[in-house]
Design an enzyme around this catalytic site. Structure first.
Site, mmCIF file in Angstrom:
data_model
loop_
_atom_site.group_PDB
_atom_site.id
_atom_site.type_symbol
_atom_site.label_atom_id
_atom_site.label_comp_id
_atom_site.label_asym_id
_atom_site.label_seq_id
_atom_site.Cartn_x
_atom_site.Cartn_y
_atom_site.Cartn_z
ATOM 1 N N ASP A 79 0.816 -1.219 0.000
ATOM 2 C CA ASP A 79 0.000 0.000 0.000
ATOM 3 C C ASP A 79 0.844 1.261 0.000
ATOM 4 O OD1 ASP A 79 -2.173 1.662 0.065
ATOM 5 O OD2 ASP A 79 -2.598 1.376 2.186
ATOM 6 N N ASP A 135 -1.933 5.421 -5.512
ATOM 7 C CA ASP A 135 -2.315 4.540 -4.410
ATOM 8 C C ASP A 135 -2.509 3.108 -4.892
ATOM 9 O OD1 ASP A 135 -3.235 3.383 -2.125
ATOM 10 O OD2 ASP A 135 -5.077 4.546 -1.990
#
Ligand code: NAG
Ligand code: NAG
Ligand code: NAG
Ligand code: NAG
Ligand code: NAG
Ligand code: NAG
Ligand code: NAG
Length: 470
Positions: free
Chosen positions: A117, A351
């Site tokens: 992430d 992201d």
């Protein structure tokens, strides 16, 4: 100094969707610019991304499950809170069709699959004594959290050290939340091994797992970390935040890499894989020390990471501003027949933890209207639904003067089935909220499938390199 100062922010009045053609430009640029990419060495450590989570069972009827949470539109694995900010953080609108990318890692010698992430900063693994909750905070069975292992046994790790009197507390943008103790341990991903890394070991977990992952590797900046100087995690606040060095920066400090780059290549799965496969191996690389080893073209650019004003929460690289996310200055979104200038937002993050792109509402409306047949906004979910066989309009994102095209295959995703078992498709580029400076927009995996993104958090730079067609 940077190209930022050459830009003039423009906000145009609302336009008439029925008549306008769009070329959504965030900033009016005074002259075409392009910026050279820095030369990137090959990575020292390459770790295969061995699995993409399935559309977990709880998400096969994702539209229906969203319907159970009216008003809860949710982005991917992003912390809701912008620590150090002036309290003006706005929750990003979005959806929950996140298919995370995973990698094998060991923590204290124990094996886990962890989500990769770039949209958050904490590395954590669930404690073996975790208590599972649903995202409304009701206690549920441990199986409901669907972790891939029984959890981290801190007592069985010879290298684990508790960090006393502090707590971990994070809420992600999709509503999942965790809290519990904090400690230090050795975290290894492939040959990249970091000693005494600060990690969360949550005992309270409201997690919608996939039966594979037991936690997450956060690769963003220290300012986003979620450890607090309180034994009571419910007392977490900006005032008692104890920012710390996330995994990659700790590895840099420990000289585990010669050059402070990490790099991510995320392959797109096939439509069938996305719809049917429970497990999807070999989906790219997470690399340390240089660029990930996949074929690329000559199109590349290096841009500065945009920081945020700690008083207003708005992007700024003025003195006193701070890095949180991998925020980039998106100069324009281009698609067929587009022209005009429609958005003033400069708050877009890269992201890996979010599947879809979330762009300013006017951009999403204009682009989705170009599908043939046009995508239709489902007002209950605020998502554009489209025929799975629709013709996809071209779409490119201009960053640092370079145009990065998104493959049409990334722009239609299966998102569950309706009551009759028919697959429902959504588009890859969705409305992320009104076009205001506080709103954070996302270039998710839909965009990232088309580039190698290489991050230098020490210099505050990102290099995007176009991937060869695959
Ligand atoms: C990842 O871990 C799983 C489970 O321990 C193992 O089966 C698999 O081979 C590992 N993959 C790689 C690339 O090491
Ligand atoms: C933790 O808190 C307890 C009780 O407040 C205190 O006695 C102890 O010294 C603290 N430990 C550390 C390492 O700060
Ligand atoms: C936590 O706060 C106490 C005072 O409330 C302070 O003495 C202590 O040093 C702080 N701990 C850390 C790790 O900053
Ligand atoms: C995390 O902290 C917030 C306050 O900042 C609190 O409302 C919330 O309950 C805490 N979460 C957990 C799981 O303790
Ligand atoms: C982003 O936009 C805001 C509001 O228009 C502006 O104040 C800020 O300087 C911009 N930041 C950057 C880094 O361009
Ligand atoms: C696309 O699928 C629909 C049914 O969902 C069908 O009616 C239509 O003929 C298909 N169009 C093409 C071009 O295959
Ligand atoms: C399911 O099929 C029935 C009968 O063909 C139809 O009336 C209904 O609208 C369909 N439901 C959905 C959600 O498409």
């Amino acid at each position: 100094m940077g190209i930022r100062t050459l830009l003039l922010a423009l906000t145009l009045p609302l336009f008439d969707l029925a008549h306008a053609e769009f070329h959504a430009i965030r900033h009016l640029s005074l002259a075409p610019r392009s910026q050279e990419a820095v030369a990137l060495p090959p990575a020292e450590f390459n770790v295969a991304i061995t699995a993409k989570t399935p559309r977990r069972a709880s998400k096969r009827n994702a539209l229906a499950s969203l319907r159970r949470k009216p008003g809860k539109r949710s982005p991917g694995k992003r912390p809701l809170r912008l620590p150090g900010g002036g309290g003006s953080t706005v929750v990003v609108d979005g959806s929950d069709f996140d298919e995370e990318y995973l990698t094998n890692a060991t923590v204290g010698g124990q094996h886990f699959s962890l989500i990769i992430d770039t949209g958050s900063s904490d590395t954590w693994v669930a404690h073996k004594n975790f208590n599972c909750f649903d995202i409304d905070g009701n206690p549920v069975s441990p199986q409901t959290c669907a972790f891939g292992t029984k959890g981290f046994d801190t007592a069985a790790s010879k290298t684990f050290q508790l960090f006393p009197n502090v707590s971990f507390n994070i809420t992600y943008g999709d509503g999942e939340f965790l809290s519990g103790p904090v400690g230090f341990d050795t975290v290894s991903i492939g040959g990249f091994s970091v000693a005494k890394q600060e990690i969360g070991v949550p005992t309270l977990t409201a997690w919608e797992g996939d039966g594979i992952n037991t936690g997450l590797i956060g690769l963003a900046f220290p300012g986003l970390t979620s450890v607090f100087n309180t034994t009571d995690p419910t007392k977490a606040s900006n005032a008692n935040q104890l920012p710390y060095s996330p995994l990659f920066l700790s590895g840099v400090a420990q000289k585990k890499v010669k050059n402070p780059f990490f790099s991510i290549a995320l392959d797109r799965g096939s439509f069938d894989q996305q719809e049917n496969d429970p497990f999807d191996p070999n989906l790219g690389f997470l690399s340390f020390g240089g660029i990930a080893p996949v074929p690329v073209t000559n199109t590349a650019v290096t841009v500065p990471v945009e920081g945020y004003s700690t008083t207003t929460g708005i992007p700024s690289n003025a003195p006193g501003s701070e890095f949180f996310f991998y925020t980039v200055n998106v100069e324009s979104f281009t698609f067929p027949g587009s022209k005009g200038v429609v958005t003033a937002n400069n708050n877009t993050i890269l992201d890996t933890g979010t599947t879809l792109n979330f762009v300013p509402d006017p951009v999403a409306a204009a682009y989705n209207a170009q599908f043939k047949p046009a995508a239709v906004l489902d007002p209950d979910f605020d998502l554009f639904v489209v025929e799975c066989n629709a013709t996809v309009p071209d779409f490119a994102v201009v960053i640092g003067g370079k145009s990065f095209t998104i493959d049409p295959r990334d722009q239609i995703l299966p998102a569950g089935t309706d009551d009759n078992g028919t697959i429902i498709c959504i588009t890859g580029t969705q409305p992320g909220g009104p076009d205001v400076p506080e709103d954070i927009f996302i270039l998710g995996d839909v965009f990232l499938h088309n580039v190698v993104s290489t991050y230098n958090p020490v210099a505050g730079e990102i290099t995007l390199t176009e991937r060869a067609k695959y």
